[in-house]
Design a protein around this motif. Structure first.
Motif, PDB file in Angstrom:
ATOM      1  N   GLY A   1       0.817  -1.214   0.000  1.00 48.77           N
ATOM      2  CA  GLY A   1       0.000   0.000   0.000  1.00 48.77           C
ATOM      3  C   GLY A   1       0.843   1.252   0.000  1.00 48.77           C
ATOM      4  O   GLY A   1       0.496   2.258  -0.638  1.00 48.77           O
ATOM      5  N   MET A   2       1.971   1.227   0.739  1.00 53.86           N
ATOM      6  CA  MET A   2       2.886   2.366   0.731  1.00 53.86           C
ATOM      7  C   MET A   2       3.403   2.624  -0.682  1.00 53.86           C
ATOM      8  O   MET A   2       3.428   3.768  -1.152  1.00 53.86           O
ATOM      9  N   LEU A   3       3.817   1.557  -1.377  1.00 57.76           N
ATOM     10  CA  LEU A   3       4.328   1.712  -2.741  1.00 57.76           C
ATOM     11  C   LEU A   3       3.260   2.268  -3.672  1.00 57.76           C
ATOM     12  O   LEU A   3       3.553   3.070  -4.570  1.00 57.76           O
ATOM     13  N   THR A   4       2.019   1.867  -3.463  1.00 61.66           N
ATOM     14  CA  THR A   4       0.915   2.383  -4.279  1.00 61.66           C
ATOM     15  C   THR A   4       0.781   3.891  -4.113  1.00 61.66           C
ATOM     16  O   THR A   4       0.625   4.630  -5.095  1.00 61.66           O
TER      17      THR A   4
ATOM     18  N   ARG B   1      12.216   1.022   3.868  1.00 62.35           N
ATOM     19  CA  ARG B   1      11.024   0.236   3.546  1.00 62.35           C
ATOM     20  C   ARG B   1      10.728   0.301   2.046  1.00 62.35           C
ATOM     21  O   ARG B   1      10.360  -0.703   1.427  1.00 62.35           O
ATOM     22  N   PHE B   2      10.898   1.490   1.452  1.00 56.62           N
ATOM     23  CA  PHE B   2      10.651   1.666   0.018  1.00 56.62           C
ATOM     24  C   PHE B   2      11.595   0.763  -0.791  1.00 56.62           C
ATOM     25  O   PHE B   2      11.173   0.048  -1.701  1.00 56.62           O
ATOM     26  N   LYS B   3      12.877   0.804  -0.459  1.00 60.18           N
ATOM     27  CA  LYS B   3      13.842  -0.018  -1.195  1.00 60.18           C
ATOM     28  C   LYS B   3      13.524  -1.506  -1.048  1.00 60.18           C
ATOM     29  O   LYS B   3      13.595  -2.278  -2.016  1.00 60.18           O
ATOM     30  N   LYS B   4      13.165  -1.893   0.159  1.00 64.56           N
ATOM     31  CA  LYS B   4      12.799  -3.289   0.399  1.00 64.56           C
ATOM     32  C   LYS B   4      11.607  -3.690  -0.472  1.00 64.56           C
ATOM     33  O   LYS B   4      11.590  -4.785  -1.072  1.00 64.56           O
ATOM     34  N   GLY B   5      10.612  -2.806  -0.562  1.00 60.98           N
ATOM     35  CA  GLY B   5       9.424  -3.115  -1.339  1.00 60.98           C
ATOM     36  C   GLY B   5       9.691  -3.206  -2.820  1.00 60.98           C
ATOM     37  O   GLY B   5       9.160  -4.092  -3.517  1.00 60.98           O
ATOM     38  N   VAL B   6      10.528  -2.292  -3.320  1.00 61.30           N
ATOM     39  CA  VAL B   6      10.844  -2.296  -4.752  1.00 61.30           C
ATOM     40  C   VAL B   6      11.668  -3.530  -5.110  1.00 61.30           C
ATOM     41  O   VAL B   6      11.372  -4.251  -6.073  1.00 61.30           O
ATOM     42  N   GLU B   7      12.719  -3.778  -4.314  1.00 66.00           N
ATOM     43  CA  GLU B   7      13.601  -4.909  -4.611  1.00 66.00           C
ATOM     44  C   GLU B   7      12.885  -6.242  -4.434  1.00 66.00           C
ATOM     45  O   GLU B   7      13.203  -7.230  -5.115  1.00 66.00           O
ATOM     46  N   GLY B   8      11.922  -6.287  -3.539  1.00 68.66           N
ATOM     47  CA  GLY B   8      11.191  -7.532  -3.290  1.00 68.66           C
ATOM     48  C   GLY B   8       9.940  -7.676  -4.128  1.00 68.66           C
ATOM     49  O   GLY B   8       9.186  -8.645  -3.954  1.00 68.66           O
ATOM     50  N   HIS B   9       9.661  -6.698  -5.002  1.00 69.57           N
ATOM     51  CA  HIS B   9       8.484  -6.740  -5.897  1.00 69.57           C
ATOM     52  C   HIS B   9       7.185  -6.939  -5.114  1.00 69.57           C
ATOM     53  O   HIS B   9       6.315  -7.731  -5.493  1.00 69.57           O
TER      54      HIS B   9
ATOM     55  N   PHE C   1      12.642  11.432  -3.572  1.00 72.31           N
ATOM     56  CA  PHE C   1      12.153  10.172  -3.029  1.00 72.31           C
ATOM     57  C   PHE C   1      11.733   9.213  -4.136  1.00 72.31           C
ATOM     58  O   PHE C   1      12.018   8.031  -4.088  1.00 72.31           O
ATOM     59  N   HIS C   2      11.062   9.732  -5.138  1.00 75.97           N
ATOM     60  CA  HIS C   2      10.605   8.841  -6.211  1.00 75.97           C
ATOM     61  C   HIS C   2      10.244   9.685  -7.430  1.00 75.97           C
ATOM     62  O   HIS C   2       9.460  10.625  -7.339  1.00 75.97           O
TER      63      HIS C   2
ATOM     64  N   ALA D   1       2.526   3.013   5.536  1.00 77.47           N
ATOM     65  CA  ALA D   1       3.683   2.210   5.949  1.00 77.47           C
ATOM     66  C   ALA D   1       3.701   1.978   7.448  1.00 77.47           C
ATOM     67  O   ALA D   1       4.141   0.924   7.918  1.00 77.47           O
ATOM     68  N   GLY D   2       3.220   2.955   8.218  1.00 72.85           N
ATOM     69  CA  GLY D   2       3.302   2.854   9.678  1.00 72.85           C
ATOM     70  C   GLY D   2       1.997   2.577  10.369  1.00 72.85           C
ATOM     71  O   GLY D   2       1.912   2.749  11.590  1.00 72.85           O
TER      72      GLY D   2
END
Length: 741
Positions: A77-80, A119-127, A631-632, A94-95
């Motif tokens: 949801g954070m990535l969205t 958390r963002f990097k983890k989400g992107v790298e983990g798809h 950030f993005h 995220a929190g």
């Protein structure tokens, strides 16, 4: 197959499912409603619809239906939200379980680090987003978030959004899991205002001069209530009836402007209990939430369950709480603290005894109040007899301050009950003789060790020691309450009553002595102490003397107190008080330290001397002097340290521990604590039998085996012989520097 958010067992043992789509749409509806109070409906809708998208995965469904390891369901949801260029919503999603994270820095933080960037990097790298199936909801189409150039404003807005999401998520989940639990059902504010007018109607034909003056103050509050929102002061001396008068302003103002609730903020639980009892009589017990650590919901009658629920999100029309609860929530990062924040919007906030805001956190407190007024529809009332001169500080943030009371200086003169006289330095033995010569007298000092010394001297000089009382925080609160009950009874009966106390008796304790002695302290403390002298105006002013003195023996007191004493001396010199001549005259020299001019001068000097320490932990610096980073997709965001700032903002300094004094009244609760199964209700009851000590005191007692550790920073007194039914816990090895108010 649909994705499920929650499951529960029905009455007949059948499994009942809530789909992710049902939970997201239910949460979004509530979140949008809450965020509408500050114009953030779009973010509220997005957060509600996106927060649990991570539950639409095989891993989470396996966890929910079969059990297994915890699954991260917030990152998707954070990535969205980040993909939609709504970073504030992303931080909240995220929190929404673990608390707001520091933003961190996308360039330097590693994947999985405990920051939003990690958390963002983890989400992107983990798809994480690609793993999600279809949720069954349609996300709104939103423009990118407009950047807020002021990081502090951005941090407040994010916390408010976070509050909306957390409360909406909890409420929707609660309704599915537990059904309707009886939340709400309060009377509306117009009804409360009508009840207040009915309550005060008999007062409107006063017979005495004092009651006429009280009515004038009360009616001024009602009249001023229709004026615009903003910052107000209510400067009323002791005896002016400010408790009901301030409630009258708050309810009138709230109704006039369509506001949601009244939040009454008080420094001490003793004052909270006193004020809350008055408010319950005025507007009805079911409409008043008393929120502090000592309130026992289990013994609050049929409204106890509802009130316990209301502590979670402050949805009651009248909330009475502590400075700690309000301000630490405004700078918090955890879900439990932040959940209530959205219900502070569009409220009247009354700060009773406003001078008690701690100097070390004064700027963050003022900044938070100004933000609530500017952007969240609040009105703030600073209510006290000793205004802390905050006009200039609020002025820095564009908040003019207006007075409610009619002619405060004239009120001071007309409500004058006492005469101040400074008698200079005096040894304990001489002071004890003076106290022993009075049948009814109160003496307030700055250290617990001096209170104990004077008590011993006065008791020894009395024929049988009867009628001599000691009050300090070395006595647990139940002990103090019993002592105060006997003190009040003796005062009413005209019996011998000599009390030696620390400053805990000054604010909100309803006692009335003909004569008071007060060790030199801050001007506000001395004026508050004078409120215990001739409180009911039964004696002539010239007979009702508050003697100010300096201890002849040096007692260790914190630097904070020493500095306030020095400023008080400076104010007396400004007033032309001949300090040197005071000791040569038994009755001392006249010293009108309670005048509005003296009070204003004191606070101006105090704030000037401490101007570099009014934000001692650098909380505002944390939230203002921070950088920005991409950030993005080119989106620049402030690197707000939510968790770091929350950890640093503390209204009460750490370094104290609780010593529980065993008593038959808490035998069961103490046993539960010993074996590690104590409930929150048990902890509240046990807390009423505890004494707070500094770490050094605790180590000294621990070294002799007098106490034993129960849990965290809570100890049990093993050597019960150290606790006196007259003076409380013997902590003499520590030197008596502690001032727990």
């Amino acid at each position: 197959m649909p994705y499920y958010a929650h499951i529960r067992q029905g009455e007949n043992g059948q499994t009942i499912y809530q789909t992710v789509a049902e939970h997201l749409t239910g949460t979004a509806a509530l979140c949008r409603e809450f965020a509408a109070d500050f114009g953030a409906e779009a973010d509220g809708d997005l957060m509600g619809l996106a927060h649990d998208l991570g539950k639409c995965t095989d891993a989470f469904q396996k966890r929910l239906l079969e059990g297994g390891p915890v699954v991260d369901h917030t990152t998707a949801g954070m990535l969205t939200c980040i993909k939609m260029k709504r970073p504030s919503a992303a931080a909240c999603v995220a929190g929404h379980h673990g608390g707001l994270l520091d933003v961190g820095n996308l360039r330097t933080d590693r994947a999985g680090e405990a920051t939003l960037s990690g958390r963002f990097k983890k989400g992107v790298e983990g798809h994480y987003l690609e793993r999600c199936g279809e949720s069954g909801v349609t996300l709104p189409t939103l423009l990118p978030e407009t950047p807020e150039r002021d990081p502090l404003k951005a941090s407040f807005r994010t916390r408010m959004l976070y509050s909306c999401l957390v409360d909406a998520d909890f409420l929707d989940t609660e309704r599915f899991m537990d059904g309707e639990r009886g939340r709400g059902g309060y009377d509306d504010l117009p009804t409360l205002l009508r009840r207040l007018k009915e309550y005060i109607a008999p007062w409107q034909e006063p017979k005495t001069a004092l009651n006429k003056l009280r009515c004038k103050i009360l009616n001024s509050c009602l009249d001023t209530g229709s004026k615009p929102k903003g910052i107000y002061t209510l400067t009323v001396p002791t005896g002016g009836g400010k408790t009901v008068a301030s409630l009258a302003f708050a309810l009138r103002h709230a109704v006039a402007h369509g506001m949601k609730r009244v939040i009454y903020v008080v420094p001490y639980t003793s004052i909270i209990e006193q004020n809350a009892e008055v408010f319950r009589k005025v507007v009805g017990a079911n409409n008043v939430l008393e929120h502090h650590g000592n309130f026992d919901f289990d013994n609050a009658g049929e409204d106890g369950g509802l009130l316990r629920l209301a502590t979670e999100n402050w949805d009651a029309p009248v909330v009475v709480t502590t400075n700690v609860q309000l301000f630490e929530s405004l700078y918090a990062s955890k879900t439990s603290r932040c959940r209530k924040l959205h219900n502070i919007t569009n409220s009247v906030i009354v700060l009773d005894e406003a001078q008690m805001l701690p100097a070390k956190q004064l700027l963050p407190c003022v900044r938070a109040l100004a933000e609530l007024v500017h952007r969240y529809g609040c009105t703030v009332v600073l209510c006290t007899a000793t205004q802390p001169s905050l006009d200039k500080m609020f002025g820095l943030y564009g908040c003019p301050v207006r007075e409610i009371a009619p002619e405060p200086q004239a009120l001071y003169e007309r409500l004058r009950r006492t005469e101040y006289r400074f008698i200079g330095k005096i040894e304990d033995a001489v002071l004890a003789d003076r106290l022993s010569s009075r049948e009814q007298v109160l003496c307030v000092v700055n250290s617990r060790s001096q209170a104990k010394s004077l008590y011993d001297l006065v008791q020894a000089s009395s024929d049988d020691g009867d009628g001599v009382f000691h009050l300090s925080t070395l006595m647990h609160s139940v002990h103090r309450e019993k002592a105060l009950a006997e003190i009040r009874l003796r005062l009413v009966r005209g019996e011998t009553c000599r009390v030696i106390a620390t400053s805990l008796i000054e604010a909100g304790v309803d006692v009335d002595f003909p004569i008071v002695y007060r060790a030199l302290a801050g001007v506000d403390s001395m004026v508050q102490c004078a409120g215990r002298c001739n409180r009911e105006g039964r004696h002539p002013v010239y007979e009702s003397v508050v003697y100010l003195f300096e201890p002849g023996t040096g007692y260790g007191v914190p630097n904070d107190i020493s500095q306030k004493c020095a400023i008080a001396r400076s104010v007396m010199l400004e007033m032309g008080v001949d300090i040197r001549a005071a000791e040569a005259v038994e009755e001392g020299v006249a010293c009108d330290i309670g005048s509005l001019g003296a009070i204003a001068s004191y606070f101006e000097q105090l704030h000037d001397i401490r101007r570099d320490r009014l934000d001692a932990e650098g909380v505002l610096e944390d939230l203002t002097e921070i950088g920005r980073a991409e950030f993005h997709e080119g989106k620049s965001v402030p690197l707000i340290p939510f968790k770091h700032a929350a950890d640093r903002f503390r209204m009460i300094e750490d370094g104290s521990c609780s010593i529980i004094v065993p008593d038959t009244a808490i035998a069961q609760q103490l046993h539960e604590l010993r074996v590690g199964v104590a409930s929150r209700g048990s902890m509240r009851r046990v807390a009423r039998y505890s004494v707070s000590l500094y770490d050094n005191d605790v180590k000294a007692l621990q070294s002799t085996g007098a106490i034993r550790l129960l849990d965290g920073d809570t100890y049990e007194l093993v050597d019960t012989g150290l606790y006196s039914e007259e003076t409380g816990l013997d902590a003499s090895q520590a030197g008596g520097k502690g001032l727990f108010l």
